[in-house]
Design an enzyme around this catalytic site. Structure first.
Site, PDB file in Angstrom:
ATOM      1  N   GLU A  79       0.810  -1.229   0.000  1.00 30.58           N
ATOM      2  CA  GLU A  79       0.000   0.000   0.000  1.00 30.58           C
ATOM      3  C   GLU A  79       0.843   1.279   0.000  1.00 30.58           C
ATOM      4  O   GLU A  79       0.892   2.005   0.995  1.00 30.58           O
ATOM      5  CB  GLU A  79      -0.958  -0.004   1.194  1.00 30.58           C
ATOM      6  CG  GLU A  79      -1.986  -1.112   1.120  1.00 30.58           C
ATOM      7  CD  GLU A  79      -3.075  -1.005   2.175  1.00 30.58           C
ATOM      8  OE1 GLU A  79      -2.876  -0.279   3.163  1.00 30.58           O
ATOM      9  OE2 GLU A  79      -4.117  -1.652   2.020  1.00 30.58           O
TER      10      GLU A  79
ATOM     11  N   GLU B 232      -6.344  -8.227  -0.184  1.00 24.37           N
ATOM     12  CA  GLU B 232      -6.758  -8.212   1.224  1.00 24.37           C
ATOM     13  C   GLU B 232      -8.230  -7.826   1.277  1.00 24.37           C
ATOM     14  O   GLU B 232      -8.670  -6.952   0.523  1.00 24.37           O
ATOM     15  CB  GLU B 232      -5.985  -7.153   2.024  1.00 24.37           C
ATOM     16  CG  GLU B 232      -4.518  -7.403   2.157  1.00 24.37           C
ATOM     17  CD  GLU B 232      -3.817  -6.292   2.956  1.00 24.37           C
ATOM     18  OE1 GLU B 232      -4.503  -5.479   3.607  1.00 24.37           O
ATOM     19  OE2 GLU B 232      -2.588  -6.247   2.906  1.00 24.37           O
TER      20      GLU B 232
ATOM     21  N   GLU C   2      -2.617  -4.087  15.682  1.00 25.45           N
ATOM     22  CA  GLU C   2      -3.929  -4.422  15.098  1.00 25.45           C
ATOM     23  C   GLU C   2      -4.627  -5.576  15.817  1.00 25.45           C
ATOM     24  O   GLU C   2      -5.268  -6.415  15.194  1.00 25.45           O
ATOM     25  CB  GLU C   2      -3.735  -4.734  13.607  1.00 25.45           C
ATOM     26  CG  GLU C   2      -3.231  -3.526  12.836  1.00 25.45           C
ATOM     27  CD  GLU C   2      -2.827  -3.863  11.411  1.00 25.45           C
ATOM     28  OE1 GLU C   2      -1.868  -4.634  11.243  1.00 25.45           O
ATOM     29  OE2 GLU C   2      -3.460  -3.360  10.486  1.00 25.45           O
ATOM     30  N   GLN C   3      -4.516  -5.584  17.146  1.00 25.08           N
ATOM     31  CA  GLN C   3      -5.036  -6.719  17.921  1.00 25.08           C
ATOM     32  C   GLN C   3      -6.540  -6.943  17.751  1.00 25.08           C
ATOM     33  O   GLN C   3      -7.013  -8.058  17.868  1.00 25.08           O
ATOM     34  CB  GLN C   3      -4.723  -6.513  19.405  1.00 25.08           C
ATOM     35  CG  GLN C   3      -3.248  -6.618  19.728  1.00 25.08           C
ATOM     36  CD  GLN C   3      -2.933  -6.058  21.102  1.00 25.08           C
ATOM     37  OE1 GLN C   3      -3.311  -4.935  21.411  1.00 25.08           O
ATOM     38  NE2 GLN C   3      -2.249  -6.817  21.914  1.00 25.08           N
TER      39      GLN C   3
ATOM     40  N   HIS D 258      -8.362  -6.413  15.073  1.00 18.57           N
ATOM     41  CA  HIS D 258      -8.845  -6.608  13.693  1.00 18.57           C
ATOM     42  C   HIS D 258      -9.522  -7.964  13.527  1.00 18.57           C
ATOM     43  O   HIS D 258      -9.180  -8.922  14.204  1.00 18.57           O
ATOM     44  CB  HIS D 258      -7.664  -6.502  12.723  1.00 18.57           C
ATOM     45  CG  HIS D 258      -8.074  -6.178  11.321  1.00 18.57           C
ATOM     46  ND1 HIS D 258      -8.597  -7.132  10.468  1.00 18.57           N
ATOM     47  CD2 HIS D 258      -8.044  -5.025  10.624  1.00 18.57           C
ATOM     48  CE1 HIS D 258      -8.860  -6.553   9.301  1.00 18.57           C
ATOM     49  NE2 HIS D 258      -8.540  -5.272   9.376  1.00 18.57           N
TER      50      HIS D 258
END
Ligand code: GAL
Length: 691
Positions: free
Chosen positions: A180, A329, A377-378, A380
Site C-alpha cells: 500500500e 486483502e 492491530e489486535q 482486527h
C-alpha cells in the site's frame, strides 16, 4: 480387471489424490506446485509471529476451509535480515514448503514497508520527512523515504535475496512489492529530485513559467532550485506536477525491486502490489504499467458493503491492467481502524466474495488469518482467534472455499466485458479536489452518480483512462473529466467520429494538461464537435429545477449554462426558475455526428432524473443488459469465456427475489438446470449458459 490390477489402480488414484492434497516432494527438497482451483481463496499469514511447531495446525485449518493461497513476508524484514547483510530466509522456506504440503501456494511480499530498527538507526537519511518538517521514526510502518537512494539500495538487496531463493520455487506463484504505497517525503533531497524531474518535463524555465502562468503573484522562477513543493494549495500547475512526480517516484521505487525479482524469478511468477481502490495518493495508471497483475485491498470499514461504490472500485482496479485482478486483502468480518468497527452480517462476507469475483477478481484473500498477540492491530477481524481455534466466521469462509472450488472449472478463463465505459483520471480528480468550488463536490461521487444507473442497466461497466482504446464501447461517459490533454481530446473526437456515443459530464475540459484553464470555453477542444458550449458555471447552494426529456427533477451542487450554436443540436433538458441566469437555459444538449453522437450534461442530476438520463443514453446507444432485467437490489455480474458465459447473481436487498432467466441455465452451486432462481438476502447464484 483382476483384484491386484484394481488394487494397483486404486493405489494410483490415491497417490494422485494425495499428491494434489499434499504436494509431492521433489528431489531438490522443494515440494511440487500444489494444484489449485482457478478461483483462489487466500489469506494473509504471518508465520514469523508464531513458533514453527504451530504452523502445521494453522495450515491444516486453512486447507480444511478451502484456502489455497497464503501471502507471506510483507512486513518481516527484521526477521529476514536481522543484521545488515546477514539474511535468514530458512524459516520462510520452511513456511512455503509447509503450506505446499497442504495444497497451498504462496505469494511473497517484499518487506520494504517495514524497515528494521538497525536500518533506520544506521541510515537515518532513509527515514521520510513529514510535511511539517519532522522526521518519521521507527515503530510503525511506511516510515521510509521513497526517493532515498540508500533505502532503495537496501530494499533492492533484500528483494534480490528473496527472488534468488524463491524465484524458481514451484509453489511460489507471485510477488507483491511493498504494501500500500502511500507516504511521501518532503526532504530537501526529494525536492531536488522534483526540480530535476520538472527540468526533464519542461526543458526550459521559460517554458515552465509560461505554462504555469507564474507571472501571477510574482511566482516566476529564475532557477530550478527555487521551485518549492506545494500540496493542496498552490499554483495549479505545480500541484499537478508534484503529484505526477510522486506517481513517477512510486513507479521507480517499485521498478527498483521489480527488476531484481524479474531477473531472478520464473516468468510464470506474477509481480503485483496491493493498491487501495479510490485512494488517490498517486496515479495508479502510472504505477500499474510495470506490473503483471493489478491487486487491491478491499475494506468496508464502518457499516456494510455498498455494492455500487465497492463495485466501481473493482472496475477501476480491473481497468489498471484491462484484465482480471486480485483482491489481495479483504476483511474477515470487521476491521480495527473505522470509527465503529461493526462486523459484517452473517452471509455478507460470502456475498461480498462473490461480488468480488463477479467484478473480475480471480482471488479473494482475507486479512488476516489469526490475531497477532501483540502489535497495533489486535482488534482486527480474523478467521482464527488468538487461541488458534476458528472464529464463528470460519464456517462461512469454508463455504466460500467449497464454492470457489466448485465454480472454478466454469469460471476458469472467463473475464469481464462491457459495452459501457466511464472515463477516469487522477489529474482530473486532483484538480477538482484542489479547487472544489463547492465544498460538497466530490469527484468520485460524481463518477458514481453516472456509474450507478448505468451499471444497473448494462450489468457491467468498465472504468478506464481517457487515452484507453474505446472502439469496443457503445457508450463512453466522461463525468468530471476536468483536465483534458491533447491526446485524450484526440482519442475522444476519434471515438465519436467512428460512431461512438460520448457523454460529457459537468466540469469537463476546464483544464489543459498543465492544469491551466483551456483558453476556450468548455468542452475546450470538443466545442466544435458538440456544436455548443458552456457559457458559465454556477456553484449551487440550493438545488435548481430541471425539466425535459428525462422528466422533471433537480440539479444539485453545480450547474452549467449551456448554449447551442449549430442548428442540429438538440436541447434535452432545461433549467427551471432559479438564479435568473439559468432560468429556461439548456442543461443538457446532444448532437448526432455521422453515426456517432456527442452529449453534454451540465447539471448534477438527482438520482431519479439521472436514472432516466441513463435509460436514454443506453437506449440511444444500443446498450442492452447482459442477462436481462432483474429485481432492484439484485446485482448481475457476467463473466465471458470461450465456450460459455457465467452469470453471478447476488441479492443485496433485504427481501427475497426470484429472477426469471431468459433461457435454461446450469446452476453451478446447487447443480442442475434452472429457469429461475430465488435469492434470499445476501443470496448468491452462479449460473452458466453455453454459447
Ligand atoms: C491494510 C494493510 C494490512 C492491514 C489491514 C488492516 O491497509 O495492508 O497490512 O493493516 O489494512 O485492515
Amino acid at each position: 480387471m483382476n483384484t491386484s490390477q484394481r488394487l494397483f489402480f486404486r493405489c494410483l488414484a490415491f497417490a494422485a489424490f494425495f499428491a494434489w492434497i499434499c504436494g509431492a516432494t521433489l528431489a531438490t527438497g522443494q515440494t511440487a506446485a500444489p494444484q489449485t482451483p482457478a478461483i483462489l481463496l487466500g489469506t494473509a499469514w504471518y508465520p514469523e509471529q508464531w513458533p514453527e511447531s504451530r504452523w502445521d495446525a494453522d495450515l491444516a485449518l486453512m486447507q480444511k476451509a478451502g484456502i489455497h493461497m497464503v501471502r507471506v513476508g510483507e512486513f518481516a524484514w527484521s526477521r529476514m535480515e536481522p543484521t545488515e547483510g546477514q539474511y535468514d530466509l530458512e524459516w520462510l522456506d520452511h513456511a512455503v514448503t509447509a503450506a505446499a504440503k497442504h495444497g497451498i501456494v504462496t505469494v511473497i511480499g517484499t518487506p520494504s514497508a517495514a524497515p528494521p530498527a538497525w536500518l533506520t538507526q544506521k541510515y537515518p537519511e532513509t527515514l521520510r520527512t513529514m510535511e511539517d518538517g519532522r522526521r518519521d521514526q521507527h515503530g510503525n510502518r511506511q516510515q521510509f523515504n521513497f526517493a532515498n537512494a540508500k533505502y532503495r539500495e537496501l530494499a533492492r538487496a533484500m528483494a534480490e535475496q528473496l527472488a534468488k531463493r524463491f524465484g524458481h520455487n514451484p509453489s511460489v506463484v507471485g510477488w507483491q512489492i511493498d504494501n500500500e504505497y502511500a507516504n511521501v517525503s518532503f526532504d530537501p533531497e526529494t525536492r531536488a529530485q522534483f526540480q530535476q524531474w520538472l527540468k526533464a518535463q519542461y526543458d526550459t524555465l521559460d517554458n515552465l513559467n509560461t505554462r504555469w502562468t507564474t507571472s501571477y503573484w510574482s511566482e516566476t522562477y529564475f532557477d530550478w532550485n527555487q521551485v518549492p513543493i506545494q500540496i493542496n494549495y498552490g499554483n495549479p500547475g505545480l500541484l499537478l506536477n508534484w503529484m505526477r512526480f510522486v506517481s513517477g517516484t512510486w513507479r521507480s521505487y517499485q521498478k527498483n525491486q521489480l527488476e531484481v525479482i524479474r531477473a531472478n524469478a520464473d516468468p510464470r511468477q506474477f509481480i503485483t502490489t496491493n493498491m487501495m481502490g479510490w485512494f488517490n495518493g498517486y496515479d495508479h495508471y502510472t504505477v500499474a504499467q510495470d506490473l503483471d497483475l493489478a491487486a487491491w485491498d478491499d475494506y468496508v470499514g464502518q457499516g456494510h458493503l455498498d455494492p455500487v461504490k465497492n463495485g466501481a472500485a473493482h472496475d477501476l482496479t480491473r481497468g489498471f491492467k484491462g484484465k482480471n485482478f486480485w483482491v489481495m486483502e479483504t476483511q474477515p468480518g470487521g476491521v480495527n481502524w473505522a470509527s465503529i468497527n461493526n462486523w459484517l452480517d452473517k452471509g455478507e462476507v460470502r456475498a461480498m466474495a462473490w461480488h468480488d469475483i463477479g467484478h473480475g477478481a480471480d482471488t479473494v484473500s482475507y486479512w488476516q488469518w489469526r490475531s497477532a498477540l501483540n502489535g497495533q492491530e489486535q482488534y482486527h477481524g480474523t478467521i482464527v482467534g488468538p487461541d488458534g481455534t476458528p472464529d464463528p466466521l470460519y464456517e462461512e469462509i469454508s463455504q466460500i472455499g467449497r464454492e470457489f472450488e466448485k465454480a472454478s472449472p466454469v469460471l476458469a478463463g472467463t473475464s469481464v466485458k462491457s459495452e459501457v465505459a466511464i472515463l477516469h483520471s487522477y489529474d482530473s480528480r486532483w484538480a477538482i479536489e484542489w479547487q472544489k468550488h463547492n465544498k460538497n463536490y466530490d469527484p468520485v461521487e460524481e463518477i458514481l452518480s453516472y456509474y450507478d444507473p448505468l451499471r444497473a442497466i448494462a450489468q457491467s461497466v468498465d472504468i478506464v483512462p481517457p487515452t484507453a482504446s474505446l472502439s469496443q464501447y457503445k457508450l463512453v461517459v466522461a463525468p468530471g473529466l476536468n483536465v483534458l490533454s491533447d491526446a485524450a481530446a484526440k482519442n475522444l473526437i476519434e471515438y465519436v467520429n467512428h460512431g461512438g456515443h460520448l457523454v460529457l459530464g459537468q466540469r469537463f475540459a476546464m483544464k489543459d494538461n498543465d492544469n491551466g484553464l483551456w483558453p476556450q470555453r468548455q468542452p475546450g477542444p470538443l466545442t466544435d464537435l458538440l456544436g455548443g458550449r458552456v457559457e458559465q458555471y454556477y456553484a449551487l447552494v440550493d438545488a435548481v429545477p430541471v425539466d425535459g426529456k428525462w422528466g422533471a427533477g433537480e440539479g444539485q451542487l453545480w450547474a452549467e449554462l449551456l448554449s447551442t450554436k449549430d442548428p442540429d443540436v438538440e436541447v434535452l433538458m432545461r433549467y427551471g426558475k432559479s438564479n435568473g441566469w439559468l432560468d429556461g437555459q439548456p442543461a443538457a444538449i446532444t448532437r448526432k455526428v455521422g453515426k456517432g453522437r456527442i452529449t453534454y450534461l451540465g447539471a448534477w442530476l438527482d438520482k431519479n432524473t439521472m436514472a432516466e438520463a441513463a435509460n436514454w443514453m443506453t437506449d440511444i446507444s444500443g446498450v442492452k443488459p447482459a442477462l436481462g432485467p432483474v429485481p432492484e437490489g439484485v446485482e448481475v455480474y457476467p463473466r465471458y469465456g470461450a465456450k460459455s458465459t457465467v452469470y453471478i447473481l447476488v441479492n443485496f436487498s433485504k427481501a427475497p427475489h426470484t429472477v426469471k432467466l431468459p433461457a435454461t441455465m446450469q446452476d453451478v452451486l446447487s447443480g442442475g438446470p434452472v429457469q429461475a432462481v430465488t435469492l434470499q438476502h445476501y443470496g448468491v447464484a452462479v449460473l452458466t449458459s453455453s454459447k
